[in-house]
Design a protein around this motif. Structure first.
Motif, short mmCIF file in Angstrom:
data_model
loop_
_atom_site.label_atom_id
_atom_site.label_comp_id
_atom_site.label_asym_id
_atom_site.label_seq_id
_atom_site.Cartn_x
_atom_site.Cartn_y
_atom_site.Cartn_z
N ALA A 134 0.82 -1.21 0.00
CA ALA A 134 0.00 0.00 0.00
C ALA A 134 0.86 1.26 0.00
N ASP B 1 -2.96 4.21 -2.76
CA ASP B 1 -4.35 3.80 -2.96
C ASP B 1 -4.89 4.43 -4.23
N SER C 78 -4.73 -1.17 -1.71
CA SER C 78 -5.87 -1.82 -1.07
C SER C 78 -6.47 -2.87 -2.00
N THR D 180 -7.49 -6.90 -1.29
CA THR D 180 -8.90 -7.25 -1.46
C THR D 180 -9.09 -8.36 -2.49
N GLU E 99 -7.81 -8.61 6.26
CA GLU E 99 -8.35 -7.33 5.81
C GLU E 99 -8.91 -6.53 6.99
N THR F 2 -5.92 -5.01 8.84
CA THR F 2 -5.37 -3.91 8.04
C THR F 2 -6.27 -2.68 8.12
N SER F 3 -7.58 -2.89 8.07
CA SER F 3 -8.53 -1.78 8.13
C SER F 3 -8.47 -1.07 9.47
N ARG G 250 -8.66 4.92 3.23
CA ARG G 250 -8.12 3.57 3.03
C ARG G 250 -9.04 2.53 3.65
N ASN H 131 -11.60 2.04 1.08
CA ASN H 131 -11.07 1.29 -0.05
C ASN H 131 -10.98 -0.20 0.27
N LEU H 132 -10.58 -0.52 1.49
CA LEU H 132 -10.46 -1.92 1.89
C LEU H 132 -11.82 -2.57 2.10
#
Length: 399
Positions: A69, A74, A78, A82, A304, A307-308, A319, A322-323
């Motif tokens: 990332a 982005d 992301s 995904t 995920e 990460t989020s 972001r 986006n995720l």
């Protein structure tokens, strides 16, 4: 092996690969011993080991995803994480449909569980974390609106329309072909625009992330986010085109992408292997069967989710979108046409229509998502509202 590759393939990364794939291979060999009913101590031990391995691998996936990332920026960074997770999940659902037995509702149940987890649980947790740490945060409303527009349309095609124009919750065969074409077409068009002309719609817009910290008195905007602000500015690759970034760092990107996929694959495989164990354990506790699917979906999207939440902790709310919203679009946009195509080829029914209760709850989640991200800034209260809806979803599982 070059120094750059050695820096990526660290002993920790190799250990995670060995643990993940070793656990999967071990399950293949001991499978007969874990056939239900499994003795209680063995069942608990197996679940603890599997979950532990998944957690270790998940942090490895997060590590590689964050490096990608920062390198790609982005929405490309992301999108890599995904698509890696969603594509593997779609392949596994397809494998189940092509295998023995009747699995007419597997796609519907899986996508609905993932949808409520992402739009309710993960989004809610991220907004709550970001709001409590940073206050209100600005997001790119054009980008989020694009995601939500697609989510609403794809969800209607997947869960509502089959009940109205289909038979017994399934599309008629002549209806499936246009639905497949429409779904794939809009998803490909979305990806083409997201990675091309509309890429800027998915960049961070909060001034605390897009402007360097000021030095001296009154520099509250920069200091409020501390190190996260400096890192975001220093690592921002948007000054170069994506083509230039890939050309300059081709080896690093390829190796990290391969390592990410190799680390995330055993997570998905193990989560599905543990499904029978989880069904057995929850059945003994008297828990509803649907709860197993939700737990599996939580595990599949664990990398995920982590990460989020880390992005939310750093104030990177776009972001997070986006995720999470990207994962939702990809899940529906890839799963539905895949299972419908398999249904056409194998002549087996694919039940997509949801129950009225789940449709109502999902509609409430979508309405809440639209109102939340229609605001110029999102807050912790928005996050709390999403978590409440997710809690209601949990209650309905036991109803």
């Amino acid at each position: 092996m070059t120094a750059a590759i050695r820096n990526i393939l660290t002993p920790a990364a190799i250990l995670r690969l060995i643990l993940g794939w070793g656990a999967f291979v071990a399950l293949l060999f001991v499978g007969p011993l874990l056939a239900p009913p499994v003795p209680g101590p063995l069942l608990v031990t197996a679940l603890i080991i599997i979950v532990g391995v998944i957690l270790i691998c998940a942090f490895g996936v997060v590590h590689e995803a964050e490096h990608l990332a920062r390198r790609l920026g982005d929405p490309y960074g992301s999108l890599v994480l995904t698509l890696s997770i969603v594509l593997i999940e779609v392949v596994l659902i397809a494998a189940v449909l092509l295998g023995p037995g009747e699995h007419a509702t597997i796609a519907r149940d899986s996508v609905m569980a993932v949808s409520m987890i992402i739009l309710g649980g993960v989004i809610g947790l991220c907004l709550l974390v970001a709001g409590l740490k940073h206050g209100s945060l600005a997001h790119n409303r054009t980008g989020v609106s694009t995601y939500l527009s697609l989510i609403i349309v794809l969800a209607a095609l997947a869960f509502a329309l089959p009940a109205l124009i289909g038979t017994n919750g399934s599309y008629e065969q002549w209806q499936e072909i246009p639905i497949i074409v429409i779904t794939i077409g809009i998803y490909i068009f979305f990806l083409f625009r997201q990675m091309g002309a509309q890429a800027a719609d998915f960049h961070e817009v909060d001034p605390r992330l897009t402007q360097p910290a000021e030095v001296g008195g009154g520099a509250t905007a920069g200091t409020e986010m501390g190190e996260a602000t400096t890192t975001a500015v220093e690592d921002e690759p948007a000054r170069q085109s994506i083509g230039e970034v890939i050309s300059t760092h081709r080896t690093e990107i390829i190796v990290r992408l391969a390592l990410l996929i190799a680390t995330v694959t055993p997570i998905v495989l193990l989560s599905h292997d543990m499904a029978s164990l989880l069904d057995d354990g929850l059945g003994r506790l008297g828990a509803p069967v649907a709860l197993s699917g939700v737990v599996i979906a939580l595990i599949v999207f664990l990398p995920e989710t982590i990460t989020s939440v880390r992005a939310a902790w750093q104030g990177e709310i776009q972001r997070v979108s986006n995720l999470c919203h990207g994962a939702q679009v990809s899940t529906v946009g890839l799963t539905i046409p895949t299972v419908l195509l398999i249904g056409l080829l194998t002549e087996q029914p694919i039940v997509l229509a949801e129950s009225p209760a789940n449709l109502l709850l999902f509609a409430l989640t979508l309405l809440l998502s639209v109102t939340t991200f229609a605001a110029k800034r999102v807050t912790a209260v928005h996050g709390a509202a999403h978590l409440v809806v997710f809690a209601i979803f949990g209650i309905t599982l036991f109803s």
